[in-house]
Design a protein around this motif. Structure first.
Motif, mmCIF file in Angstrom:
data_model
loop_
_atom_site.group_PDB
_atom_site.id
_atom_site.type_symbol
_atom_site.label_atom_id
_atom_site.label_comp_id
_atom_site.label_asym_id
_atom_site.label_seq_id
_atom_site.Cartn_x
_atom_site.Cartn_y
_atom_site.Cartn_z
ATOM 1 N N LYS A 196 -6.837 12.190 -2.357
ATOM 2 C CA LYS A 196 -7.833 13.070 -2.967
ATOM 3 C C LYS A 196 -7.791 14.458 -2.329
ATOM 4 O O LYS A 196 -7.777 15.479 -3.026
ATOM 5 C CB LYS A 196 -9.227 12.461 -2.817
ATOM 6 C CG LYS A 196 -10.341 13.253 -3.503
ATOM 7 C CD LYS A 196 -11.663 12.515 -3.366
ATOM 8 C CE LYS A 196 -12.756 13.264 -4.135
ATOM 9 N NZ LYS A 196 -12.964 14.640 -3.640
ATOM 10 N N SER B 223 -8.367 7.444 4.958
ATOM 11 C CA SER B 223 -7.828 6.321 4.200
ATOM 12 C C SER B 223 -6.812 6.821 3.184
ATOM 13 O O SER B 223 -6.677 8.033 2.960
ATOM 14 C CB SER B 223 -8.961 5.588 3.474
ATOM 15 O OG SER B 223 -9.560 6.455 2.519
ATOM 16 N N GLU C 251 -6.866 6.503 -0.076
ATOM 17 C CA GLU C 251 -7.548 7.129 -1.217
ATOM 18 C C GLU C 251 -8.031 8.532 -0.876
ATOM 19 O O GLU C 251 -7.844 9.481 -1.649
ATOM 20 C CB GLU C 251 -8.733 6.261 -1.673
ATOM 21 C CG GLU C 251 -8.366 4.930 -2.296
ATOM 22 C CD GLU C 251 -7.933 3.889 -1.260
ATOM 23 O OE1 GLU C 251 -8.157 4.149 -0.043
ATOM 24 O OE2 GLU C 251 -7.372 2.856 -1.648
ATOM 25 N N GLU C 252 -8.654 8.678 0.303
ATOM 26 C CA GLU C 252 -9.164 9.985 0.688
ATOM 27 C C GLU C 252 -8.022 10.959 0.977
ATOM 28 O O GLU C 252 -8.124 12.167 0.683
ATOM 29 C CB GLU C 252 -10.059 9.853 1.921
ATOM 30 C CG GLU C 252 -10.782 11.124 2.317
ATOM 31 C CD GLU C 252 -11.764 11.608 1.267
ATOM 32 O OE1 GLU C 252 -12.079 12.815 1.274
ATOM 33 O OE2 GLU C 252 -12.197 10.787 0.416
ATOM 34 N N ASP D 251 0.828 -1.210 0.000
ATOM 35 C CA ASP D 251 0.000 0.000 0.000
ATOM 36 C C ASP D 251 0.861 1.258 0.000
ATOM 37 O O ASP D 251 0.510 2.264 -0.617
ATOM 38 C CB ASP D 251 -0.920 0.002 1.220
ATOM 39 C CG ASP D 251 -2.012 -1.054 1.125
ATOM 40 O OD1 ASP D 251 -2.310 -1.480 -0.006
ATOM 41 O OD2 ASP D 251 -2.529 -1.471 2.177
ATOM 42 N N GLY E 226 0.894 7.457 -5.987
ATOM 43 C CA GLY E 226 -0.175 8.458 -5.965
ATOM 44 C C GLY E 226 0.342 9.849 -5.656
ATOM 45 O O GLY E 226 -0.122 10.840 -6.226
#
Length: 423
Positions: A148, A142, A144-145, A107, A114
């Motif tokens: 973002k 998380s 992903e958040e 991860d 990312g």
């Protein structure tokens, strides 16, 4: 009278010719250079001028070749330095984030990819992106958040000129304040960007005002669109800046909900409650006050102004009331534009990515990512081995300088001897 006689002196010519022949038979005059007795730094020296020119050309070629070789070697050295630096810097940044994020190795690798993607999209340095991501990771989001919100915060940085830390703080405040509205970080920055384009207010002013007065606005029944609208109206009329306007509105929203203030407004004929006797939202109360404000006496205006806004915030209140009573209200138009916003911030960011400056930043980030990938495979294991060896050696020598055994005493005596010689 002069008399000219033609004749030939045979004896003199013959004598001179015989003398020349004798000199030549003895070897003549040797004017040739013995080139073997010289060193040949520029090639073999001959009596021919074109050969000397060739020697100079060869010398020049050697100098150029030497300079090119040095340049290549220096470039290789700098490339290796860049690889090592990239590996160390990226690894440290990811480790700092993972201390908070606590992600697995797989991860974490995806998270690093990312971060590079966010850096390219927002034309920010990798260090800046990593710092912003760390702040969001501390909020328990998380992966992903976190990515973002990091992307949205750095778009806000790009559009407003705020630094990354300020953007993270303002966006976080807006998200936490209006969380019940279900807004995403992208929607919030798009609302700011859409109003920024249409009015004399910057996204920086809006972000600063929202972060200062958001909670008071929520308590007064004011939505984020209405808050953006009244901040825009106040900024366009007073140009006081988002921070000042935000603090002023916080005072106004707090005071206007007080029972004493509501009572005074009702005495002046201002509607402050609905049919169910619930207190109206602050913006609606201000609109009702604006419609009757011009009918009040000077004494009533002064008293209600100090009651609602206090002495120091009266200018912002008057600006809001003047705008609300106008036929073409900025508050109403800005509120509507904010409510209809979709992806304006993303569109503005994409336009900025078409510039040469953005392309240069993106190229730099891509090269950094490439260096990091190559360095991890080719150099990271060797770097760790070398550093572990040097670290162990340093620790061992340090122990010798402090120990009391035979080996330590010998080493200490050796160092003292060097010190005496140096002295």
């Amino acid at each position: 009278m002069a008399i000219r006689l033609n004749g030939q002196i045979v004896g003199l010519d013959k004598s001179v010719q015989d003398a020349v022949n004798r000199i030549n038979r003895r070897g003549g005059l040797n004017l040739n250079l013995n080139e073997r007795s010289f060193t040949q730094p520029l090639g073999r020296i001959t009596t021919k001028a074109n050969e000397f020119t060739k020697s100079l050309e060869a010398s020049n070629a050697r100098v150029i070749a030497f300079g090119a070789s040095v340049g290549i070697l220096n470039g290789v050295r700098e490339a290796f330095e860049s690889l090592v630096t990239s590996v160390i810097k990226v690894e440290k940044a990811l480790t700092d984030v993972n201390v908070v994020l606590n992600a697995s190795s797989g991860d974490l690798r995806k998270f690093g990819d990312g971060l590079f993607k966010v850096a390219r999209n927002t034309a920010q340095s990798f260090d800046t992106v990593a710092i912003a991501a760390t702040e969001f990771a501390r909020q328990g989001l998380s992966i992903e958040e976190t990515l973002k919100r990091t992307n949205d915060a750095l778009i806000l940085t790009r559009l407003t000129g705020m630094d990354a830390a300020e953007s993270v703080k303002n966006l976080t405040a807006a998200m936490n304040t209006f969380s019940k509205a279900g807004l995403t970080s992208t929607e919030i920055i798009s609302k700011m960007a859409s109003v920024d384009v249409e009015f004399a207010v910057s996204a920086d002013d809006l972000a600063a005002a929202i972060s200062r007065t958001g909670q008071a606005a929520i308590s007064s029944g004011v939505s984020i669109d209405q808050l953006i609208g009244i901040v825009t109206a106040a900024q366009q009329r007073t140009a006081r800046g988002g921070a000042v306007i935000g603090n002023s509105l916080k005072t106004i929203f707090t005071r206007i909900q007080r029972p004493d203030t509501l009572r005074q407004l009702e005495e002046l004929g201002v509607a402050v409650r609905d049919v169910e006797f619930n207190t109206l939202p602050a913006i609606q109360i201000l609109n009702n006050l604006a419609s009757t404000y011009d009918t009040l006496s000077d004494a009533q205006k002064s008293q209600i102004g100090q009651t609602v806004a206090g002495v120091f915030q009266i200018n912002i209140l008057k600006a809001a009331l003047a705008d609300a009573s106008s036929q073409n209200s900025i508050l109403a138009r800005a509120t509507e534009i904010s409510a209809n916003a979709t992806d304006e911030a993303i569109s503005k960011n994409e336009k900025l990515n078409t510039t040469l400056s953005a392309l240069a930043s993106q190229t730099s980030i891509s090269l950094l990512e490439l260096s990091k990938s190559i360095g991890e495979i080719a150099l990271a294991p060797g770097i760790k081995s070398v550093l572990n060896f040097v670290n162990g050696l340093a620790e061992g020598l340090t122990k010798l300088t402090k120990g009391e055994d035979v080996g330590s005493q010998f080493f200490q005596g050796f160092l003292k001897g060097i010190g005496k010689i140096a002295t």
